[in-house]
Design an enzyme around this catalytic site. Structure first.
Site, PDB file in Angstrom:
ATOM      1  N   CYS A  30       0.839  -1.204   0.000  1.00 35.14           N
ATOM      2  CA  CYS A  30       0.000   0.000   0.000  1.00 35.14           C
ATOM      3  C   CYS A  30       0.879   1.261   0.000  1.00 35.14           C
ATOM      4  O   CYS A  30       1.537   1.527  -0.988  1.00 35.14           O
ATOM      5  CB  CYS A  30      -0.982  -0.058   1.169  1.00 35.14           C
ATOM      6  SG  CYS A  30      -2.362   1.063   0.939  1.00 35.14           S
ATOM      7  N   TYR A  31       0.945   1.987   1.100  1.00 35.19           N
ATOM      8  CA  TYR A  31       1.859   3.145   1.121  1.00 35.19           C
ATOM      9  C   TYR A  31       3.272   2.694   0.785  1.00 35.19           C
ATOM     10  O   TYR A  31       4.014   3.390   0.081  1.00 35.19           O
ATOM     11  CB  TYR A  31       1.836   3.822   2.504  1.00 35.19           C
ATOM     12  CG  TYR A  31       2.746   5.035   2.575  1.00 35.19           C
ATOM     13  CD1 TYR A  31       2.305   6.264   2.144  1.00 35.19           C
ATOM     14  CD2 TYR A  31       4.052   4.920   3.057  1.00 35.19           C
ATOM     15  CE1 TYR A  31       3.134   7.377   2.182  1.00 35.19           C
ATOM     16  CE2 TYR A  31       4.890   6.021   3.100  1.00 35.19           C
ATOM     17  CZ  TYR A  31       4.433   7.254   2.659  1.00 35.19           C
ATOM     18  OH  TYR A  31       5.255   8.337   2.704  1.00 35.19           O
ATOM     19  N   LYS A  91      -4.670 -13.154  20.741  1.00 35.12           N
ATOM     20  CA  LYS A  91      -5.167 -14.140  21.707  1.00 35.12           C
ATOM     21  C   LYS A  91      -4.725 -15.574  21.390  1.00 35.12           C
ATOM     22  O   LYS A  91      -4.280 -16.304  22.269  1.00 35.12           O
ATOM     23  CB  LYS A  91      -6.696 -14.074  21.743  1.00 35.12           C
ATOM     24  CG  LYS A  91      -7.325 -14.846  22.858  1.00 35.12           C
ATOM     25  CD  LYS A  91      -7.569 -13.915  24.002  1.00 35.12           C
ATOM     26  CE  LYS A  91      -8.117 -14.563  25.218  1.00 35.12           C
ATOM     27  NZ  LYS A  91      -8.200 -13.552  26.299  1.00 35.12           N
TER      28      LYS A  91
END
Ligand code: XMP
Length: 534
Positions: free
Chosen positions: A100-101, A390
């Protein structure tokens, strides 16, 4: 992805990777950078996340990565002062993946062109199709046609850098995935680390394979690493840890005990709002199985007296939180001279505490944990699970030898049964609730459903209803069964029990628990509901 530049924890600094090859994730502030680390751990690769400001040429030389990933981020490469990695990254001779970026900054620095969003901004699901040469990064993709990916970009790449070729396209992103195979540079516009890119894990596996990682980084290695880090942080100081009986604080405590032995003291505050047999189980496990010094603060009267007449959910939470801190402080002083407080904070807790909008987020519920303590008491925090999710904490618990029955436990909130007993709490109501809850959980275990469910419990409703049992009229409490599936507790669906299961469970509760004559099943998802009733 919604992205933020808020400060985030780095991972792995000061860590020793014990001879493993290392992958460097340069963080530009995406909300999901930690998910990249998670995908890499799943591929058994050792990685560290470091903010872009810290990644200098000297840092790179010292780190000596076998591969580099440039994360997403909220900035625009077209803005002045937009974050950039050092040029040297592209001269290391190692594979680089931009996301992305990360893709945009890579294209811009290597000679391509990025343009402002305009009509091609894409947010959410998109489908990409392969070019004639999808290449190694996308190996295993497209077997059944176009692949779903998760896009989240305003700007877009308008021209790719010399040496690059197109691997895949989407209607809004002609350069959805590009590669320079000779230099082993790759860049994707979408986020392969999120759940909504179903084949994302394969992409990361391909990347680390072509980078030559052995894939031998295990939870066992993680444990050793975490222990070394705790020792380095704590030295010979004393640490206290508030145990709730939940998985997170238990795993944190056992890990810290392995690291520093009896420099650790645990405090288990029994507020009288625990489930059936819970206090005995927790205290027994810590004292007898693990031999960890434990203070069992039996304070049911203190809490229940203070809660008398309190029916507002926030008032309950605040009362419990305040007393918890008082009790904890008292015992911590007795434990003598602790300068560190251990907490089982997980990565999702860290994400949740960052507001999406950059402004203060709305308080839905005042979560109670011991977070208010360090500032007041001048304690420093030890949070060895801060970068884990978790299920990774559960895996670490198994690695530490915690019994399966304990590792797989459903989450239980700090305020305990208080928030499962809407309205005023009385000892009588709590006793009824405990019995009903134990039967419900027993039913779930008997039917082999416990591990399929994120969390299940009974809420005792503040209403009495009329019933008939034998030849007599009854006027007793109604209760609600709650069971949800969820990935992280942020969203949830109700569990689709069979009618037989629900019928059998209702019959057992009504027959075996005096005080309940009606059972309902809560079929609200989150949102709009929350998992707990208060
Ligand atoms: P809700 O009810 O907000 O709950 O949908 C999401 C998850 O968080 C747990 N929960 C808490 N955990 N202290 C905790 O440690 C709290 O005050 C608290 N309130 C809710 C809840 O059980 C569920 O797993």
């Amino acid at each position: 992805m919604t992205e933020t530049t808020a400060p985030r924890p780095e991972t792995g600094h000061n860590a020793r990777s014990a001879g493993h090859d290392r992958l460097l994730i340069v963080d530009f502030g995406s909300q999901v950078t930690q998910l990249i680390a998670r995908r890499l751990r799943e591929a058994r690769v050792y990685c560290e996340i470091h903010p872009f400001q810290k990644v200098t040429p000297a840092f790179l030389r010292a780190f000596a990565p076998r591969a580099v990933i440039l994360s997403g981020g909220p900035a625009s490469v077209l803005d002045e002062g937009a974050p950039r990695p050092p040029e040297e990254i592209f001269a290391l001779g190692v594979p680089v993946l931009g996301i992305c970026y990360g893709q945009q900054v890579m294209m811009q620095m290597l000679g391509g062109r990025v343009e402002r969003g305009g009509g091609t901004a894409e947010f959410g699901r998109a489908y990409i199709t392969p070019s004639e040469r999808p290449g190694t990064l996308l190996e295993g993709w497209f077997a059944d046609g176009p692949e779903q990916v998760w896009m989240s970009h305003g700007d877009h790449v308008a021209a790719i850098a010399p040496g690059f070729e197109v691997c895949a396209t989407s209607p809004g992103a002609p350069f959805a995935a590009v590669a320079d195979p000779a230099r082993r540079f790759f860049a994707v516009q979408f986020h392969p680390e999120v759940h909504h890119t179903p084949r994302g894990a394969q992409l990361y596996a391909n990347f680390v394979r072509l980078a030559g990682f052995a894939g031998d980084w295990t939870m066992g290695a993680y444990r050793e690493e975490a222990i070394a880090r705790i020792r380095a942080q704590v030295g010979d100081a004393r640490v206290i840890c508030g145990l709730s009986g939940g998985v997170d604080s238990s795993v944190a405590a056992i890990l810290i005990h392995e690291a520093i032995g009896d420099q650790l003291t645990c405090v288990f505050v029994d507020h009288g709002l625990m489930r059936q047999d819970e206090a005995e189980e927790v205290v027994g496990m810590f004292r007898d199985t693990y031999n960890i010094p434990l203070i069992h603060a039996e304070e049911a009267d203190l809490f229940l007296d203070a809660l008398q007449g309190v029916s507002d959910p926030e008032a309950k939470r605040k009362t419990i939180g305040r007393l918890f801190i008082e009790v904890f402080e008292k015992h911590a002083r007795e434990a003598g001279g602790a300068t560190f407080l251990a907490q089982g904070t997980l990565y999702p807790d860290v994400i949740e505490s960052v507001s999406f909008s950059g402004g203060p987020s709305v308080t839905i519920k005042s979560h109670h944990n011991v977070g208010g303590l360090p500032e007041k008491m001048g304690l420093k925090l030890v949070e060895p699970l801060r970068e884990l999710f978790k299920d990774e904490v559960r895996a670490l618990g198994r690695e530490l030898g915690l019994p399966e029955r304990f590792v797989g436990r459903h989450p239980f909130p700090g305020p305990g049964l208080a928030i499962r007993c809407p309205g005023e709490i009385t000892r009588e109501k709590l006793a009824i609730l405990r019995r009903a809850d134990a039967i419900y959980i027993d039913q779930i275990r008997r039917h082999g459903l416990y591990d399929e469910i994120w969390q299940a419990f009974v809420a005792l409703l503040p209403v009495r209803t009329v019933g008939v049992m034998g030849d007599g009229r009854t006027y007793d409490y109604a209760c609600a069964l709650r069971a949800v599936t969820s990935v992280d507790g942020m969203t949830a669906d109700y569990y689709p029990f069979s009618h037989e299961f629900l019928g059998e469970t209702a019959t057992r509760i009504i027959n075996e628990v005096r005080g309940i004559n009606r059972v309902t099943y809560d079929i609200t998802s989150k949102p709009p509901g929350t998992i707990e009733w208060e």
